[in-house]
Design a protein around this motif. Structure first.
Motif, PDB file in Angstrom:
ATOM      1  N   VAL A  78       4.671  -4.772  17.389  1.00 15.99           N
ATOM      2  CA  VAL A  78       3.504  -4.690  18.755  1.00 15.99           C
ATOM      3  C   VAL A  78       2.394  -5.254  18.447  1.00 15.99           C
ATOM      4  O   VAL A  78       1.434  -5.277  19.393  1.00 15.99           O
ATOM      5  N   ALA A  79       1.926  -5.551  17.371  1.00 18.87           N
ATOM      6  CA  ALA A  79       0.454  -6.008  17.032  1.00 18.87           C
ATOM      7  C   ALA A  79       0.468  -6.543  15.576  1.00 18.87           C
ATOM      8  O   ALA A  79       1.401  -6.362  14.838  1.00 18.87           O
ATOM      9  N   VAL A  80      -0.594  -7.461  15.376  1.00 20.10           N
ATOM     10  CA  VAL A  80      -0.644  -7.945  14.060  1.00 20.10           C
ATOM     11  C   VAL A  80      -2.048  -7.526  13.274  1.00 20.10           C
ATOM     12  O   VAL A  80      -2.988  -7.414  14.205  1.00 20.10           O
ATOM     13  N   ASP A  81      -1.869  -7.099  12.252  1.00 21.02           N
ATOM     14  CA  ASP A  81      -3.192  -6.520  11.326  1.00 21.02           C
ATOM     15  C   ASP A  81      -3.543  -7.335  10.215  1.00 21.02           C
ATOM     16  O   ASP A  81      -2.500  -7.599   9.290  1.00 21.02           O
ATOM     17  N   THR A  82      -4.715  -7.621   9.864  1.00 23.44           N
ATOM     18  CA  THR A  82      -4.952  -7.977   8.344  1.00 23.44           C
ATOM     19  C   THR A  82      -5.718  -6.620   7.781  1.00 23.44           C
ATOM     20  O   THR A  82      -6.577  -5.926   8.338  1.00 23.44           O
ATOM     21  N   GLY A  89      -9.281  -3.798  17.994  1.00 22.09           N
ATOM     22  CA  GLY A  89      -9.807  -4.644  16.941  1.00 22.09           C
ATOM     23  C   GLY A  89      -8.576  -5.137  16.080  1.00 22.09           C
ATOM     24  O   GLY A  89      -9.075  -5.880  15.053  1.00 22.09           O
ATOM     25  N   PHE A  90      -7.252  -4.975  16.406  1.00 21.35           N
ATOM     26  CA  PHE A  90      -6.242  -5.836  16.013  1.00 21.35           C
ATOM     27  C   PHE A  90      -6.099  -7.171  16.594  1.00 21.35           C
ATOM     28  O   PHE A  90      -6.912  -7.480  17.462  1.00 21.35           O
ATOM     29  N   PHE A  91      -5.045  -7.799  16.070  1.00 22.54           N
ATOM     30  CA  PHE A  91      -4.734  -9.127  16.780  1.00 22.54           C
ATOM     31  C   PHE A  91      -3.418  -9.079  17.750  1.00 22.54           C
ATOM     32  O   PHE A  91      -2.360  -8.336  17.309  1.00 22.54           O
ATOM     33  N   PRO A  92      -3.406  -9.806  18.533  1.00 24.51           N
ATOM     34  CA  PRO A  92      -2.366  -9.562  19.501  1.00 24.51           C
ATOM     35  C   PRO A  92      -0.995 -10.249  19.063  1.00 24.51           C
ATOM     36  O   PRO A  92      -1.106 -10.932  18.271  1.00 24.51           O
ATOM     37  N   MET A  93       0.120  -9.835  19.320  1.00 23.00           N
ATOM     38  CA  MET A  93       1.401 -10.291  18.877  1.00 23.00           C
ATOM     39  C   MET A  93       1.427 -11.791  19.507  1.00 23.00           C
ATOM     40  O   MET A  93       1.247 -12.255  20.510  1.00 23.00           O
ATOM     41  N   GLN A 112      -1.647  -6.163  25.256  1.00 22.50           N
ATOM     42  CA  GLN A 112      -2.119  -6.906  24.180  1.00 22.50           C
ATOM     43  C   GLN A 112      -3.543  -7.200  24.292  1.00 22.50           C
ATOM     44  O   GLN A 112      -4.332  -7.238  23.214  1.00 22.50           O
ATOM     45  N   THR A 113      -4.040  -6.830  25.445  1.00 22.34           N
ATOM     46  CA  THR A 113      -5.800  -6.663  25.548  1.00 22.34           C
ATOM     47  C   THR A 113      -6.129  -5.480  25.087  1.00 22.34           C
ATOM     48  O   THR A 113      -7.265  -5.412  24.316  1.00 22.34           O
ATOM     49  N   ASP A 114      -5.184  -4.362  25.041  1.00 22.95           N
ATOM     50  CA  ASP A 114      -5.463  -3.072  24.513  1.00 22.95           C
ATOM     51  C   ASP A 114      -5.779  -3.295  23.090  1.00 22.95           C
ATOM     52  O   ASP A 114      -6.351  -2.682  22.283  1.00 22.95           O
ATOM     53  N   ILE A 138      -8.028  -3.905  10.038  1.00 22.42           N
ATOM     54  CA  ILE A 138      -9.063  -4.670  10.487  1.00 22.42           C
ATOM     55  C   ILE A 138      -9.747  -3.739  11.769  1.00 22.42           C
ATOM     56  O   ILE A 138     -10.779  -4.139  12.148  1.00 22.42           O
ATOM     57  N   GLY A 139      -8.772  -3.177  12.185  1.00 27.66           N
ATOM     58  CA  GLY A 139      -9.329  -2.545  13.662  1.00 27.66           C
ATOM     59  C   GLY A 139     -10.337  -1.313  13.446  1.00 27.66           C
ATOM     60  O   GLY A 139     -10.766  -1.024  14.322  1.00 27.66           O
TER      61      GLY A 139
END
Length: 320
Positions: A118-122, A301-305, A294-296, A227-228
């Motif tokens: 659902v999302a990408v995180d560093t 603070g995370f990255f969209p899929m 994905q805007t949410d 990162i969020g």
């Protein structure tokens, strides 16, 4: 070093991606509400995903006022038991399910749980905003956080051990981390420490924001969190992998896998291979993997899929 996101798979997506801002692929479409959606959902799992799950739930309820959604975020390890017991319909996790967790689900239902990215995180490494250090290697992180030090790193006890001088040289490093229920705890342990054991002196925190708050309040501290959860009081360090190249925890480096502690964030769901999702859950995932959802993600603070991956997830759910 494991790479969960490869450059070749994302070549087309990266054409619209800036290294200096969070961008959403222009192919995403706005969510269009439908009729016949009602009922109650409960989500049990990741603390890292708690805020974005709340954003999604609030937006979803605004479109479908008769829907009720309860969010409980105490750690990724709480998701599989709740899905197995049927006390939740969604299981957000900041790590992939372990084989034993997936097997326990299958032993009850006869099929595997469905994993939805659902999302990408560093997974960022934070220090005080006043700390002069800008980059650490995975080996140095192992030396700081682990008593096993399976990378061969010497023990890193003070900021002077990392080359800082002046008032920093003799100061012990104060270490913050997550507790063992956390998927973030497990993922950092796997990538930075090669699954070695944490030092007993790590100050374990029950939530992602608590780690960042602890680092912000202690000038000589270090900690890891998604990162969020970055604030103005801390600095997210660049990290070098086995290639020795310092990489910032930004969207470009997440999508290419250059930042070595990159991960997907997941929501697991109980979906029988022979039965479509009912409208309540189906439309929730359509929302999550739309432009709105994905805007949410970026608001938190995370990255969209990447769009191509989002389409794969919708297909997995039978929603394409």
């Amino acid at each position: 070093m494991k790479r969960i996101i490869c450059m070749s798979a994302l070549a087309v997506s990266l054409t619209a991606t800036s290294a200096f801002a969070v961008d959403i692929d222009s192919r995403y479409q706005s969510y269009q509400p439908t009729s016949g959606v009602s009922g109650s959902l409960k989500s049990v799992g990741s603390d890292t995903l708690n805020n974005v799950m709340t954003l999604w739930a609030e937006a979803y309820k605004a479109k479908y006022p008769s829907v009720q959604i309860e969010i409980e975020g105490k750690g990724s390890s709480t998701a599989p038991p709740a899905l197995i017991a049927g006390t939740s319909q969604m299981g957000p996790m900041s790590r992939a399910m372990k084989p034993a967790e997936s097997d326990a689900f299958e032993s009850k239902y006869g099929y595997k749980p469905t994993q939805v990215r659902v999302a990408v995180d560093t997974l960022a490494v934070y220090v005080s905003k006043d700390n002069p250090i800008n980059c650490l290697s995975l080996t140095q992180l192992d030396g700081i956080f682990s008593k096993s030090r399976l990378t061969g790193s010497p023990a890193v006890k003070t900021w002077g051990d990392l080359g800082l001088t002046g008032e920093w040289a003799s100061k012990p490093i104060s270490i913050f981390g997550r507790n063992s229920a956390s998927g973030t705890y497990a993922y950092f342990k796997e990538i930075a420490m090669l699954n070695g054991d944490y030092l007993d002196t790590v100050k374990e925190q029950p939530g992602s924001s608590a780690v960042v708050q602890g680092v912000a309040a202690d000038k000589f501290a270090i900690g890891y969190s998604g990162i969020g959860y970055k604030t103005a009081d801390v600095k997210a360090l660049s990290i070098s992998g086995r290639d020795g190249q310092c990489q910032a925890p930004d969207q470009h480096n997440a999508y290419t896998g250059a930042y070595p502690i990159t991960r997907f964030l997941y929501v697991y769901v109980n979906k029988s291979p022979s039965t479509p999702l009912e409208p309540l859950r189906a439309e929730f995932f359509r929302y999550v993997l739309s432009l709105n959802g994905q805007t949410d993600v970026t608001k938190d603070g995370f990255f969209p899929m990447p769009y191509v991956f989002a389409q794969q997830e919708l297909g997995k759910l039978g929603l394409k």
